[in-house]
Design an enzyme around this catalytic site. Structure first.
Site, PDB file in Angstrom:
ATOM      1  N   ARG A   1     -39.023  64.665 -24.862  1.00 14.65           N
ATOM      2  CA  ARG A   1     -39.601  63.449 -24.683  1.00 14.65           C
ATOM      3  C   ARG A   1     -41.085  63.821 -24.840  1.00 14.65           C
ATOM      4  O   ARG A   1     -41.644  64.626 -24.692  1.00 14.65           O
ATOM      5  CB  ARG A   1     -39.657  62.598 -23.227  1.00 14.65           C
ATOM      6  CG  ARG A   1     -38.254  62.145 -23.242  1.00 14.65           C
ATOM      7  CD  ARG A   1     -38.084  60.942 -23.717  1.00 14.65           C
ATOM      8  NE  ARG A   1     -36.618  60.587 -23.710  1.00 14.65           N
ATOM      9  CZ  ARG A   1     -36.252  59.798 -24.557  1.00 14.65           C
ATOM     10  NH1 ARG A   1     -36.989  59.400 -25.323  1.00 14.65           N
ATOM     11  NH2 ARG A   1     -34.998  59.560 -24.733  1.00 14.65           N
ATOM     12  N   ARG A   2     -41.798  62.578 -25.683  1.00 14.87           N
ATOM     13  CA  ARG A   2     -43.309  62.576 -25.670  1.00 14.87           C
ATOM     14  C   ARG A   2     -43.614  61.470 -24.581  1.00 14.87           C
ATOM     15  O   ARG A   2     -42.679  60.571 -24.135  1.00 14.87           O
ATOM     16  CB  ARG A   2     -43.725  62.280 -26.732  1.00 14.87           C
ATOM     17  CG  ARG A   2     -43.440  60.823 -27.414  1.00 14.87           C
ATOM     18  CD  ARG A   2     -44.055  60.735 -28.735  1.00 14.87           C
ATOM     19  NE  ARG A   2     -43.731  59.588 -29.309  1.00 14.87           N
ATOM     20  CZ  ARG A   2     -44.101  58.220 -29.230  1.00 14.87           C
ATOM     21  NH1 ARG A   2     -44.954  58.002 -28.249  1.00 14.87           N
ATOM     22  NH2 ARG A   2     -43.552  57.241 -29.977  1.00 14.87           N
TER      23      ARG A   2
ATOM     24  N   LEU B   1     -34.861  56.664 -31.137  1.00 19.02           N
ATOM     25  CA  LEU B   1     -35.835  56.788 -32.051  1.00 19.02           C
ATOM     26  C   LEU B   1     -37.222  56.435 -31.360  1.00 19.02           C
ATOM     27  O   LEU B   1     -37.646  55.444 -31.028  1.00 19.02           O
ATOM     28  CB  LEU B   1     -35.701  56.088 -33.239  1.00 19.02           C
ATOM     29  CG  LEU B   1     -34.730  56.580 -34.096  1.00 19.02           C
ATOM     30  CD1 LEU B   1     -34.382  55.479 -35.326  1.00 19.02           C
ATOM     31  CD2 LEU B   1     -34.743  57.871 -34.487  1.00 19.02           C
ATOM     32  N   GLU B   2     -38.059  57.721 -30.974  1.00 22.39           N
ATOM     33  CA  GLU B   2     -39.232  57.489 -30.244  1.00 22.39           C
ATOM     34  C   GLU B   2     -40.303  57.569 -31.261  1.00 22.39           C
ATOM     35  O   GLU B   2     -41.558  57.457 -30.840  1.00 22.39           O
ATOM     36  CB  GLU B   2     -39.249  58.635 -29.338  1.00 22.39           C
ATOM     37  CG  GLU B   2     -38.430  58.676 -28.197  1.00 22.39           C
ATOM     38  CD  GLU B   2     -38.409  59.627 -27.004  1.00 22.39           C
ATOM     39  OE1 GLU B   2     -39.559  59.922 -26.956  1.00 22.39           O
ATOM     40  OE2 GLU B   2     -37.539  59.946 -26.594  1.00 22.39           O
ATOM     41  N   ASN B   3     -40.311  57.765 -32.395  1.00 23.88           N
ATOM     42  CA  ASN B   3     -41.326  57.624 -33.559  1.00 23.88           C
ATOM     43  C   ASN B   3     -41.375  56.421 -34.427  1.00 23.88           C
ATOM     44  O   ASN B   3     -41.703  56.585 -35.408  1.00 23.88           O
ATOM     45  CB  ASN B   3     -41.168  58.820 -34.423  1.00 23.88           C
ATOM     46  CG  ASN B   3     -41.143  60.151 -33.382  1.00 23.88           C
ATOM     47  OD1 ASN B   3     -42.297  60.527 -33.038  1.00 23.88           O
ATOM     48  ND2 ASN B   3     -40.207  60.968 -33.483  1.00 23.88           N
TER      49      ASN B   3
END
Length: 563
Positions: A5-6, A388-390
């Protein structure tokens, strides 16, 4: 998913204040006005533009119009400003606009001789138009028009800049003409209540109108749309037009779309209340598991992760046999089949912190749907998890999921795992996507961790790690258009599973009780109860096992015993 994770960005009051620029109203253009900006669509690279610290470049995707757009990446000490000197007439009013996407984006003008103006928008996963206006002074013959981002934040994209007003004599891009009629209109997917359409993008178009049986029903900026609210087993005629500031094209040739008969969808064969767990296809210090080792308390198992390929939008999956102690593909497939026999669902998860799958146009949407469907056929996956975290494009991800639904049928399971900030507003790309595919969506398990403090649905700020944080933030989705059966609470299985935000299983269970029954609440109590709340999710089954199964052993039975 932690540890891939970010952390969500946290904004100080100083930064927030710095971003609070006033917005100026847009002026009206006259018939004789021209766009005085040169290379306004970046079709000639960065010609006529100067970008600070080498921050700018041109890209072929995403674009708003034409074949190119500006991409500018801020740094810690640079806001990625790209500027152009534009010839103008004195004592004249101009409308300034640009289409932007990505990180924080600003548009403004200096040197007006009167009042310099600017406007801005926060992060946007789809194209958004910024518009303002300015008046030149008595001696003003040129102004500086600029775009910029924000220090150290995500790159922004800009396209189709316009300085519309009297001809300043410096030349510029030609005034827009009415766009051509769209071609290639086709039905890309159907459900019992919707028809998805796609068509060939039209050069010079800034938007499209969609008509159903001759009546305009929606307007979009991309070359696809989904028309919802339709009757089951019914045929409809659709046409589309292209638009820009010059007007609207003629209607395209009509196509017929027929909705499916009413049936189950969105994983309705699942229990009313379900537990989701992510299974790690890698060894990062948590307990290494085969799928057969995953606790029976988990109703949906998300296999993490599928990977991007060199084909835009397409994904692949490779079992990490070496990292998982020699686990073979045949064993993996057999274990999926055994989970099916036990009434469980197994989906392939796309993304994670480092996942860079980009679905940003019709072609990549098709590639995504085709590749996920191929994985479903190869391994026996029941569907897909979007993690999708981006960033994601709601128009084309929605198109991709509807195309996948058309291939896989009503039994398709679609889950999502957005970060908390992605579900703070219905205008966010993730939230838009969830609402766009609500009729085929199974559950959104928002990650209530690695996020710091966030706003609840009552406008108050809550800190992670509490019952109030879970209930007040879940309330945003429950009141924002998702069905309670599509809302789940995502938490880490142990302190090792996330950088921050772990809460004990008791806190998870109290939040579930508060939302479904109105009991065990903290200071926040929802205005009503949601007895159909889907349940809870954890990262991960492996970290749960490393902690002795304490999360699934407590939360699992509690979820399954909800009313």
């Amino acid at each position: 998913m932690s540890p891939l994770r970010r952390s969500t960005r946290l904004w100080s009051s100083a930064v927030t204040a710095a971003l609070a620029l006033s917005l100026a109203g847009a002026g009206q253009a006259s018939a004789a006005d021209v766009n005085n900006a040169k290379n306004a669509g970046f079709e000639s690279g960065l010609s006529n533009w100067t970008c600070s610290a080498g921050s700018g470049t041109t890209v072929s995707s995403p674009v708003h119009g034409g074949s190119a757009a500006l991409k500018a990446a801020p740094a810690g000490q640079d806001d990625a400003q790209c500027a152009q000197t534009v010839a103008v007439k004195p004592n004249s009013t101009y409308s300034l606009s640009a289409w932007v996407q990505g990180g924080y984006a600003f548009l403004g003008v200096t040197g007006t001789g009167t009042t310099d103006v600017s406007t801005w928008t926060p992060d946007s996963s789809s194209w958004k138009q910024l518009t303002t206006s300015f008046t030149t002074g008595a001696a003003t013959t040129s102004v500086t028009v600029y775009t910029h981002g924000w220090y150290g934040q995500a790159a922004y994209y800009a396209d189709d800049v316009s300085v519309l007003g009297p001809d300043g004599g410096g030349g510029g891009d030609p005034a827009p003409t009415v766009p051509a009629t769209p071609s290639g209109l086709a039905v890309s997917g159907t459900t019992s209540s919707s028809v998805s359409l796609s068509w060939t993008a039209v050069s010079g178009a800034t938007g499209y109108n969609v008509y159903r049986n001759g009546t305009k029903v929606t307007a979009v900026t991309g070359a696809s749309a989904t028309v919802t609210g339709l009757a089951a087993a019914t045929s409809y005629s659709f046409q589309v037009t292209a638009t820009n500031s010059a007007g609207e094209s003629a209607k395209s040739a009509a196509v017929t779309g027929t909705t499916a008969t009413s049936g189950t969808g969105g994983g309705t064969s699942l229990p009313k209340h379900a537990v989701t767990g992510y299974w790690q296809n890698f060894n990062n210090g948590a307990t290494v598991q085969k799928l057969s080792d995953v606790s029976a308390q988990y109703d949906i198992i998300a296999v993490a992760f599928a990977d991007a390929t060199s084909t835009p939008g397409a994904v692949s999956f490779t079992l990490d046999s070496a990292g998982l102690g020699g686990y073979t593909v045949d064993q993996f497939k057999a274990d999926i089949a055994a989970k099916h026999a036990a009434g469980k669902k197994v989906v392939v998860s796309v993304g994670g912190q480092n996942g860079t799958v980009s679905v940003s146009d019709s072609a990549s949407a098709t590639n995504f749907a085709n590749s996920v469907y191929s994985l479903m056929q190869t391994y026996g996956f029941d569907g897909v998890d979007i993690d999708l975290e981006n960033g994601l494009n709601p128009t084309y991800m929605s198109q991709a999921l509807r195309s996948l639904s058309a291939k896989a049928g009503a039994s398709l399971v679609i889950t999502m795992a957005p970060q908390t900030i992605d579900m703070q507003s219905t205008s966010a790309g993730y939230f838009q996507t969830a609402l766009n595919v609500k009729d085929i969506l199974t559950v959104v398990n928002t990650q209530y961790y690695n996020s710091g403090s966030m706003l609840g649905c009552d406008g108050k700020v809550y800190s992670q790690g509490s019952v109030d944080f879970l209930t007040a933030l879940a309330c945003i989705q429950l009141e924002g258009g998702l069905s309670p059966s599509q809302v789940g609470l995502g938490l880490p299985a142990s302190t090792s599973a996330a950088g921050s935000g772990y809460v004990s299983p008791t806190v998870v269970n109290n939040a579930l009780d508060c939302l479904t029954k109105g009991t065990n609440c903290g200071s926040f109590k929802p205005s009503k109860t949601y007895p159909d709340l889907r349940g809870a999710m954890t990262w991960s089954t492996n970290w749960d096992a490393a902690a002795g199964g304490s999360w699934s052993g407590s939360v699992g039975p509690h979820v399954h015993a909800l009313p």
